[in-house]
Design a protein around this motif. Structure first.
Motif, PDB file in Angstrom:
ATOM      1  N   ALA A 156       1.737 -12.130   4.626  1.00 37.38           N
ATOM      2  CA  ALA A 156       0.642 -11.661   5.390  1.00 37.38           C
ATOM      3  C   ALA A 156       1.205  -9.498   4.899  1.00 37.38           C
ATOM      4  O   ALA A 156      -0.019  -8.965   3.973  1.00 37.38           O
ATOM      5  N   ILE A 157       2.172  -9.140   4.557  1.00 35.77           N
ATOM      6  CA  ILE A 157       2.341  -8.095   3.879  1.00 35.77           C
ATOM      7  C   ILE A 157       2.281  -8.904   2.390  1.00 35.77           C
ATOM      8  O   ILE A 157       1.787  -7.143   1.802  1.00 35.77           O
ATOM      9  N   MET A 158       2.398  -9.275   1.763  1.00 33.68           N
ATOM     10  CA  MET A 158       2.171  -9.262   0.330  1.00 33.68           C
ATOM     11  C   MET A 158       0.328  -9.512   0.528  1.00 33.68           C
ATOM     12  O   MET A 158      -0.309  -9.134  -0.626  1.00 33.68           O
ATOM     13  N   ALA A 159      -0.313  -9.965   1.157  1.00 34.72           N
ATOM     14  CA  ALA A 159      -1.706 -10.034   0.891  1.00 34.72           C
ATOM     15  C   ALA A 159      -2.318  -9.011   1.151  1.00 34.72           C
ATOM     16  O   ALA A 159      -3.551  -8.693   1.135  1.00 34.72           O
ATOM     17  N   TYR A 160      -1.935  -8.445   1.974  1.00 35.00           N
ATOM     18  CA  TYR A 160      -1.965  -6.546   2.421  1.00 35.00           C
ATOM     19  C   TYR A 160      -2.083  -6.096   1.254  1.00 35.00           C
ATOM     20  O   TYR A 160      -3.016  -5.422   0.716  1.00 35.00           O
ATOM     21  N   VAL A 161      -0.934  -5.949   0.330  1.00 37.94           N
ATOM     22  CA  VAL A 161      -0.310  -5.458  -0.153  1.00 37.94           C
ATOM     23  C   VAL A 161      -2.114  -5.124  -1.794  1.00 37.94           C
ATOM     24  O   VAL A 161      -2.290  -5.225  -2.837  1.00 37.94           O
ATOM     25  N   GLY A 162      -1.926  -6.719  -2.071  1.00 39.44           N
ATOM     26  CA  GLY A 162      -2.670  -7.465  -3.114  1.00 39.44           C
ATOM     27  C   GLY A 162      -4.056  -7.016  -2.983  1.00 39.44           C
ATOM     28  O   GLY A 162      -4.982  -6.805  -3.588  1.00 39.44           O
ATOM     29  N   ASP A 163      -5.043  -7.231  -1.677  1.00 38.94           N
ATOM     30  CA  ASP A 163      -6.056  -5.580  -1.226  1.00 38.94           C
ATOM     31  C   ASP A 163      -6.066  -4.268  -1.213  1.00 38.94           C
ATOM     32  O   ASP A 163      -6.837  -3.840  -1.856  1.00 38.94           O
ATOM     33  N   MET A 164      -4.863  -3.994  -0.774  1.00 41.74           N
ATOM     34  CA  MET A 164      -4.647  -2.607  -1.841  1.00 41.74           C
ATOM     35  C   MET A 164      -5.103  -2.355  -2.972  1.00 41.74           C
ATOM     36  O   MET A 164      -5.669  -1.369  -3.532  1.00 41.74           O
ATOM     37  N   VAL A 165      -4.616  -3.176  -3.363  1.00 41.92           N
ATOM     38  CA  VAL A 165      -4.120  -3.513  -5.640  1.00 41.92           C
ATOM     39  C   VAL A 165      -5.775  -3.066  -5.703  1.00 41.92           C
ATOM     40  O   VAL A 165      -6.558  -2.752  -6.475  1.00 41.92           O
ATOM     41  N   ARG A 166      -6.446  -4.148  -4.639  1.00 33.67           N
ATOM     42  CA  ARG A 166      -7.714  -3.894  -5.303  1.00 33.67           C
ATOM     43  C   ARG A 166      -8.925  -3.343  -4.438  1.00 33.67           C
ATOM     44  O   ARG A 166     -10.324  -3.328  -4.670  1.00 33.67           O
ATOM     45  N   GLY A 167      -8.698  -2.324  -3.563  1.00 36.77           N
ATOM     46  CA  GLY A 167      -8.981  -1.476  -2.478  1.00 36.77           C
ATOM     47  C   GLY A 167     -10.177  -2.423  -1.423  1.00 36.77           C
ATOM     48  O   GLY A 167     -11.013  -1.316  -0.972  1.00 36.77           O
ATOM     49  N   LYS A 168      -9.735  -2.975  -1.413  1.00 33.39           N
ATOM     50  CA  LYS A 168     -10.159  -3.423  -0.114  1.00 33.39           C
ATOM     51  C   LYS A 168      -9.812  -3.771   1.073  1.00 33.39           C
ATOM     52  O   LYS A 168      -9.719  -4.898   2.229  1.00 33.39           O
ATOM     53  N   GLU A 169      -8.765  -3.305   1.471  1.00 31.37           N
ATOM     54  CA  GLU A 169      -7.600  -3.716   2.287  1.00 31.37           C
ATOM     55  C   GLU A 169      -8.321  -3.219   4.073  1.00 31.37           C
ATOM     56  O   GLU A 169      -9.069  -1.813   3.405  1.00 31.37           O
ATOM     57  N   ARG A 170      -8.348  -3.537   4.440  1.00 26.57           N
ATOM     58  CA  ARG A 170      -8.579  -2.796   5.930  1.00 26.57           C
ATOM     59  C   ARG A 170      -8.029  -2.268   6.945  1.00 26.57           C
ATOM     60  O   ARG A 170      -7.154  -2.031   6.738  1.00 26.57           O
ATOM     61  N   ARG A 171      -8.513  -1.319   7.521  1.00 30.77           N
ATOM     62  CA  ARG A 171      -8.034  -0.086   8.293  1.00 30.77           C
ATOM     63  C   ARG A 171      -7.188  -0.572   9.649  1.00 30.77           C
ATOM     64  O   ARG A 171      -7.602  -1.524  10.316  1.00 30.77           O
ATOM     65  N   TYR A 172      -5.984  -0.688  10.144  1.00 32.79           N
ATOM     66  CA  TYR A 172      -5.328  -1.160  10.639  1.00 32.79           C
ATOM     67  C   TYR A 172      -4.633   0.639  12.401  1.00 32.79           C
ATOM     68  O   TYR A 172      -4.580   1.645  11.374  1.00 32.79           O
ATOM     69  N   LEU A 173      -5.014   0.052  13.101  1.00 35.46           N
ATOM     70  CA  LEU A 173      -5.122   1.740  13.960  1.00 35.46           C
ATOM     71  C   LEU A 173      -3.703   1.927  14.248  1.00 35.46           C
ATOM     72  O   LEU A 173      -3.352   3.055  14.245  1.00 35.46           O
ATOM     73  N   GLY A 174      -2.879   0.695  14.159  1.00 36.97           N
ATOM     74  CA  GLY A 174      -1.502   1.181  14.328  1.00 36.97           C
ATOM     75  C   GLY A 174      -0.941   1.138  12.539  1.00 36.97           C
ATOM     76  O   GLY A 174      -1.263   1.631  11.583  1.00 36.97           O
TER      77      GLY A 174
END
Length: 212
Positions: free
Chosen positions: A82-100
């Motif tokens: 899940a961490i790697m998937a999130y980092v991948g989304d960050m690289v693509r500029g598509k990460e979702r916002r987490y409240l925490g």
């Protein structure tokens, strides 16, 4: 901002970080900064700051199990995938916002706690020679011919611990830099001041695509 706008903004804010998490965060920032700056010249201040860091880390470990919702490890720790998937989304500029904490931020918290623990523990061992007797014998990195009359090495256990202490401290500093960079990036991407939220405790209320 008009009074109506200010009131609407408050209504759209939600409390995320409890007071103890916020006090922990900024006290840790101050203690580590003092410890780093006093490392060479002010040994007493350095030791006091180190003990404060150790106490704060111990508190955070406990609070990670009994604290508020967004302080608990069970709420924000994710699997490596899940961490790697999130980092991948960050690289693509598509990460979702987490409240925490987002998955990358959660991994950074764990890394910082480990690095700070190593820094504090190695410093604690260096503070009193008798404490090093609790450890298994450290590797001998010089030939026995250099042993002194008491069969102790001029470069050995204590020097090894000093190196470990410096490595952990430098690793912590690197992680802090990455953490600050991540906070700045997330603040820009999601249009909210994350540093300020760690002061006020409030964040923008979640939208339909946010993860709570």
């Amino acid at each position: 901002m008009t009074e109506f706008g200010s009131q609407l903004s408050k209504e759209r804010a939600v409390r995320v970080w409890d007071p103890l998490v916020r006090i922990f965060h900024w006290t840790l920032v101050a203690a580590f900064t003092i410890a780093w700056l006093s490392a060479e010249e002010l040994s007493t201040l350095h030791e006091i700051a180190g003990y404060v860091v150790a106490g704060l880390v111990a508190f955070r470990l406990v609070w990670g199990f009994v604290g508020g919702r967004y302080a608990r490890f069970a709420q924000f720790l994710k699997r490596p995938s899940a961490i790697m998937a999130y980092v991948g989304d960050m690289v693509r500029g598509k990460e979702r916002r987490y409240l925490g904490h987002n998955p990358a931020g959660a991994a950074m918290i764990v890394a910082l706690l480990v690095a700070l623990s190593g820094t504090a523990f190695s410093g604690w061992l260096l503070d009193e020679p008798d404490r090093r007797a609790m450890l298994p014998e450290l590797p001998q990195i010089v030939a026995p011919a250099f042993a002194d009359e008491d069969n102790e090495y001029g470069y050995g256990g204590e020097d090894m611990l000093e190196e470990m202490h410096e490595v952990f401290a430098n690793l912590t500093l690197l992680l802090v830099a990455l953490h600050v960079g991540g906070v700045v990036l997330a603040s820009f991407r999601h249009e909210e001041n994350l540093a300020r939220s760690m002061v006020t405790g409030d964040k923008r209320a979640p939208g339909p695509d946010d993860i709570v």
